[in-house]
Scaffold this active site. Structure first.
Site, short mmCIF file in Angstrom:
data_model
loop_
_atom_site.label_atom_id
_atom_site.label_comp_id
_atom_site.label_asym_id
_atom_site.label_seq_id
_atom_site.Cartn_x
_atom_site.Cartn_y
_atom_site.Cartn_z
N CYS A 267 8.44 19.43 -7.93
CA CYS A 267 8.91 18.06 -8.18
C CYS A 267 10.33 18.10 -8.75
CB CYS A 267 7.97 17.39 -9.18
SG CYS A 267 8.56 15.74 -9.63
N SER B 83 -7.18 -6.61 10.40
CA SER B 83 -8.60 -6.89 10.69
C SER B 83 -9.26 -7.67 9.56
CB SER B 83 -9.35 -5.57 10.91
OG SER B 83 -9.28 -4.79 9.71
N HIS C 133 0.82 -1.22 0.00
CA HIS C 133 0.00 0.00 0.00
C HIS C 133 0.85 1.26 0.00
CE1 HIS C 133 -3.60 -2.40 1.79
NE2 HIS C 133 -3.48 -2.56 0.49
#
Ligand code: BV8
Length: 230
Positions: free
Chosen positions: A137, A179, A110
């Site tokens: 950037c 979970s 993730h």
């Protein structure tokens, strides 16, 4: 240990004893927004300041000196170091506590809180004092093109092919501190079961996918993980 190919999945619960809040423990809420409302590309497009605030606050907490790996992180790093077979650690967490504990063969499915990504080139940069997500950037020299290097809801998790290939071949799958509410990670146990692996859930309590595991050990990760790898 009688296994030769181990895949381990971790979630927010492994970092709880290091002082990082879990999602459901905090009702998955932040400034009265559900995680699923803040951690999405749509939220970032609609209200980038809210989303940046959400990640800046978690980055500030992670970088505070009292946040350090706990015994569970260290036990997994030691297992990897001494285990003679194949070992892969997949984490849903975006903190860097597994790396700080010494884990190396690690996938952040993730993304990573301490990295920013250029929306144009896809290049990632470590977020440092002089580089925050609102900065110009470094690769395209434009502002507004950097975003947190985090997988939001509705976005494809990272390195899924490598993860599914390891799951199809493993003989031990251990899920720690999750979970089982977020897919596709919550479905990994089914892949491991189809591969004929032994599946173990190490968690404070039975997870939403608890019934799919062959073995359960419930308690704080710092205890159940250290006992399991002993
Ligand atoms: C996707 C980064 C499309 C951001 C996160 C079916 C199939 C595929 C997708 C879906 C599906 N159904 C729904 C979906 C969509 C969605 C989803 O799952 N929604 C949920 C809400 C239903 N999934 C997605 O959008 C994913 N992408 O599907 O792309 C696709 C997919 C495949 C192929 C092609 C296309 C992307 C999801 C990623 C979202 N990003 N994180 C950020 O962090 O800000 S998710 C985020 O929440 C975390 O990364 C983590 O994954 C999740 C939180 O879960 P946990 O880690 O489990 O934490 P939680 O607090 O819930 O639980 C903690 C546990 O620890 C508890 O059980 C507790 O008891 C335990 N615990 C507490 N203390 C301790 C402890 N255990 C031990 N010791 C302790 N001390």
């Amino acid at each position: 240990m009688k296994y030769s190919r181990i895949v381990i999945l971790t979630g927010a619960g492994i970092s709880a004893e290091s002082g990082i809040r879990t999602f459901r423990g905090a009702d998955g809420l932040w400034e009265n927004h559900r995680l699923e409302e803040v951690a999405t590309p749509e939220a970032f497009a609609k209200n980038p300041q809210l989303v940046q605030r959400f990640y800046n606050e978690r980055r500030r907490q992670l970088l505070s000196p009292e946040i350090t790996p706990n015994a569970a992180h260290r036990a997994l790093a030691q297992l990897e170091k001494h285990f003679p077979g194949d070992f892969l650690l997949v984490t849903q967490n975006i903190d860097d506590l597994h790396e700080c504990a010494g884990s190396r063969n690690l996938i952040h499915m993730h993304g990573e809180l301490l990295k920013a990504r250029c929306a144009i080139s896809g290049q990632c940069f470590s977020i440092r004092e002089d580089l925050h997500v609102e900065a110009v950037c470094p690769c395209c020299k434009r502002s507004g093109t950097l975003r947190p290097h985090v997988v939001w809801f509705g976005e494809m998790p990272l390195e899924m092919e490598r993860i599914y290939s390891a799951l199809a071949d493993c003989d031990l799958f251990v899920s720690i501190g999750t979970s089982g509410n977020v897919y596709p990670a919550a479905g990994f146990v089914e892949c491991a079961n189809r591969a004929g692996a032994h599946s173990v859930e190490l968690n404070l309590e039975r997870s939403s996918v608890g019934d799919a595991f062959a073995e359960h050990r419930h308690g704080p990760a710092s205890q159940v993980v250290t006992e399991f790898v002993r």
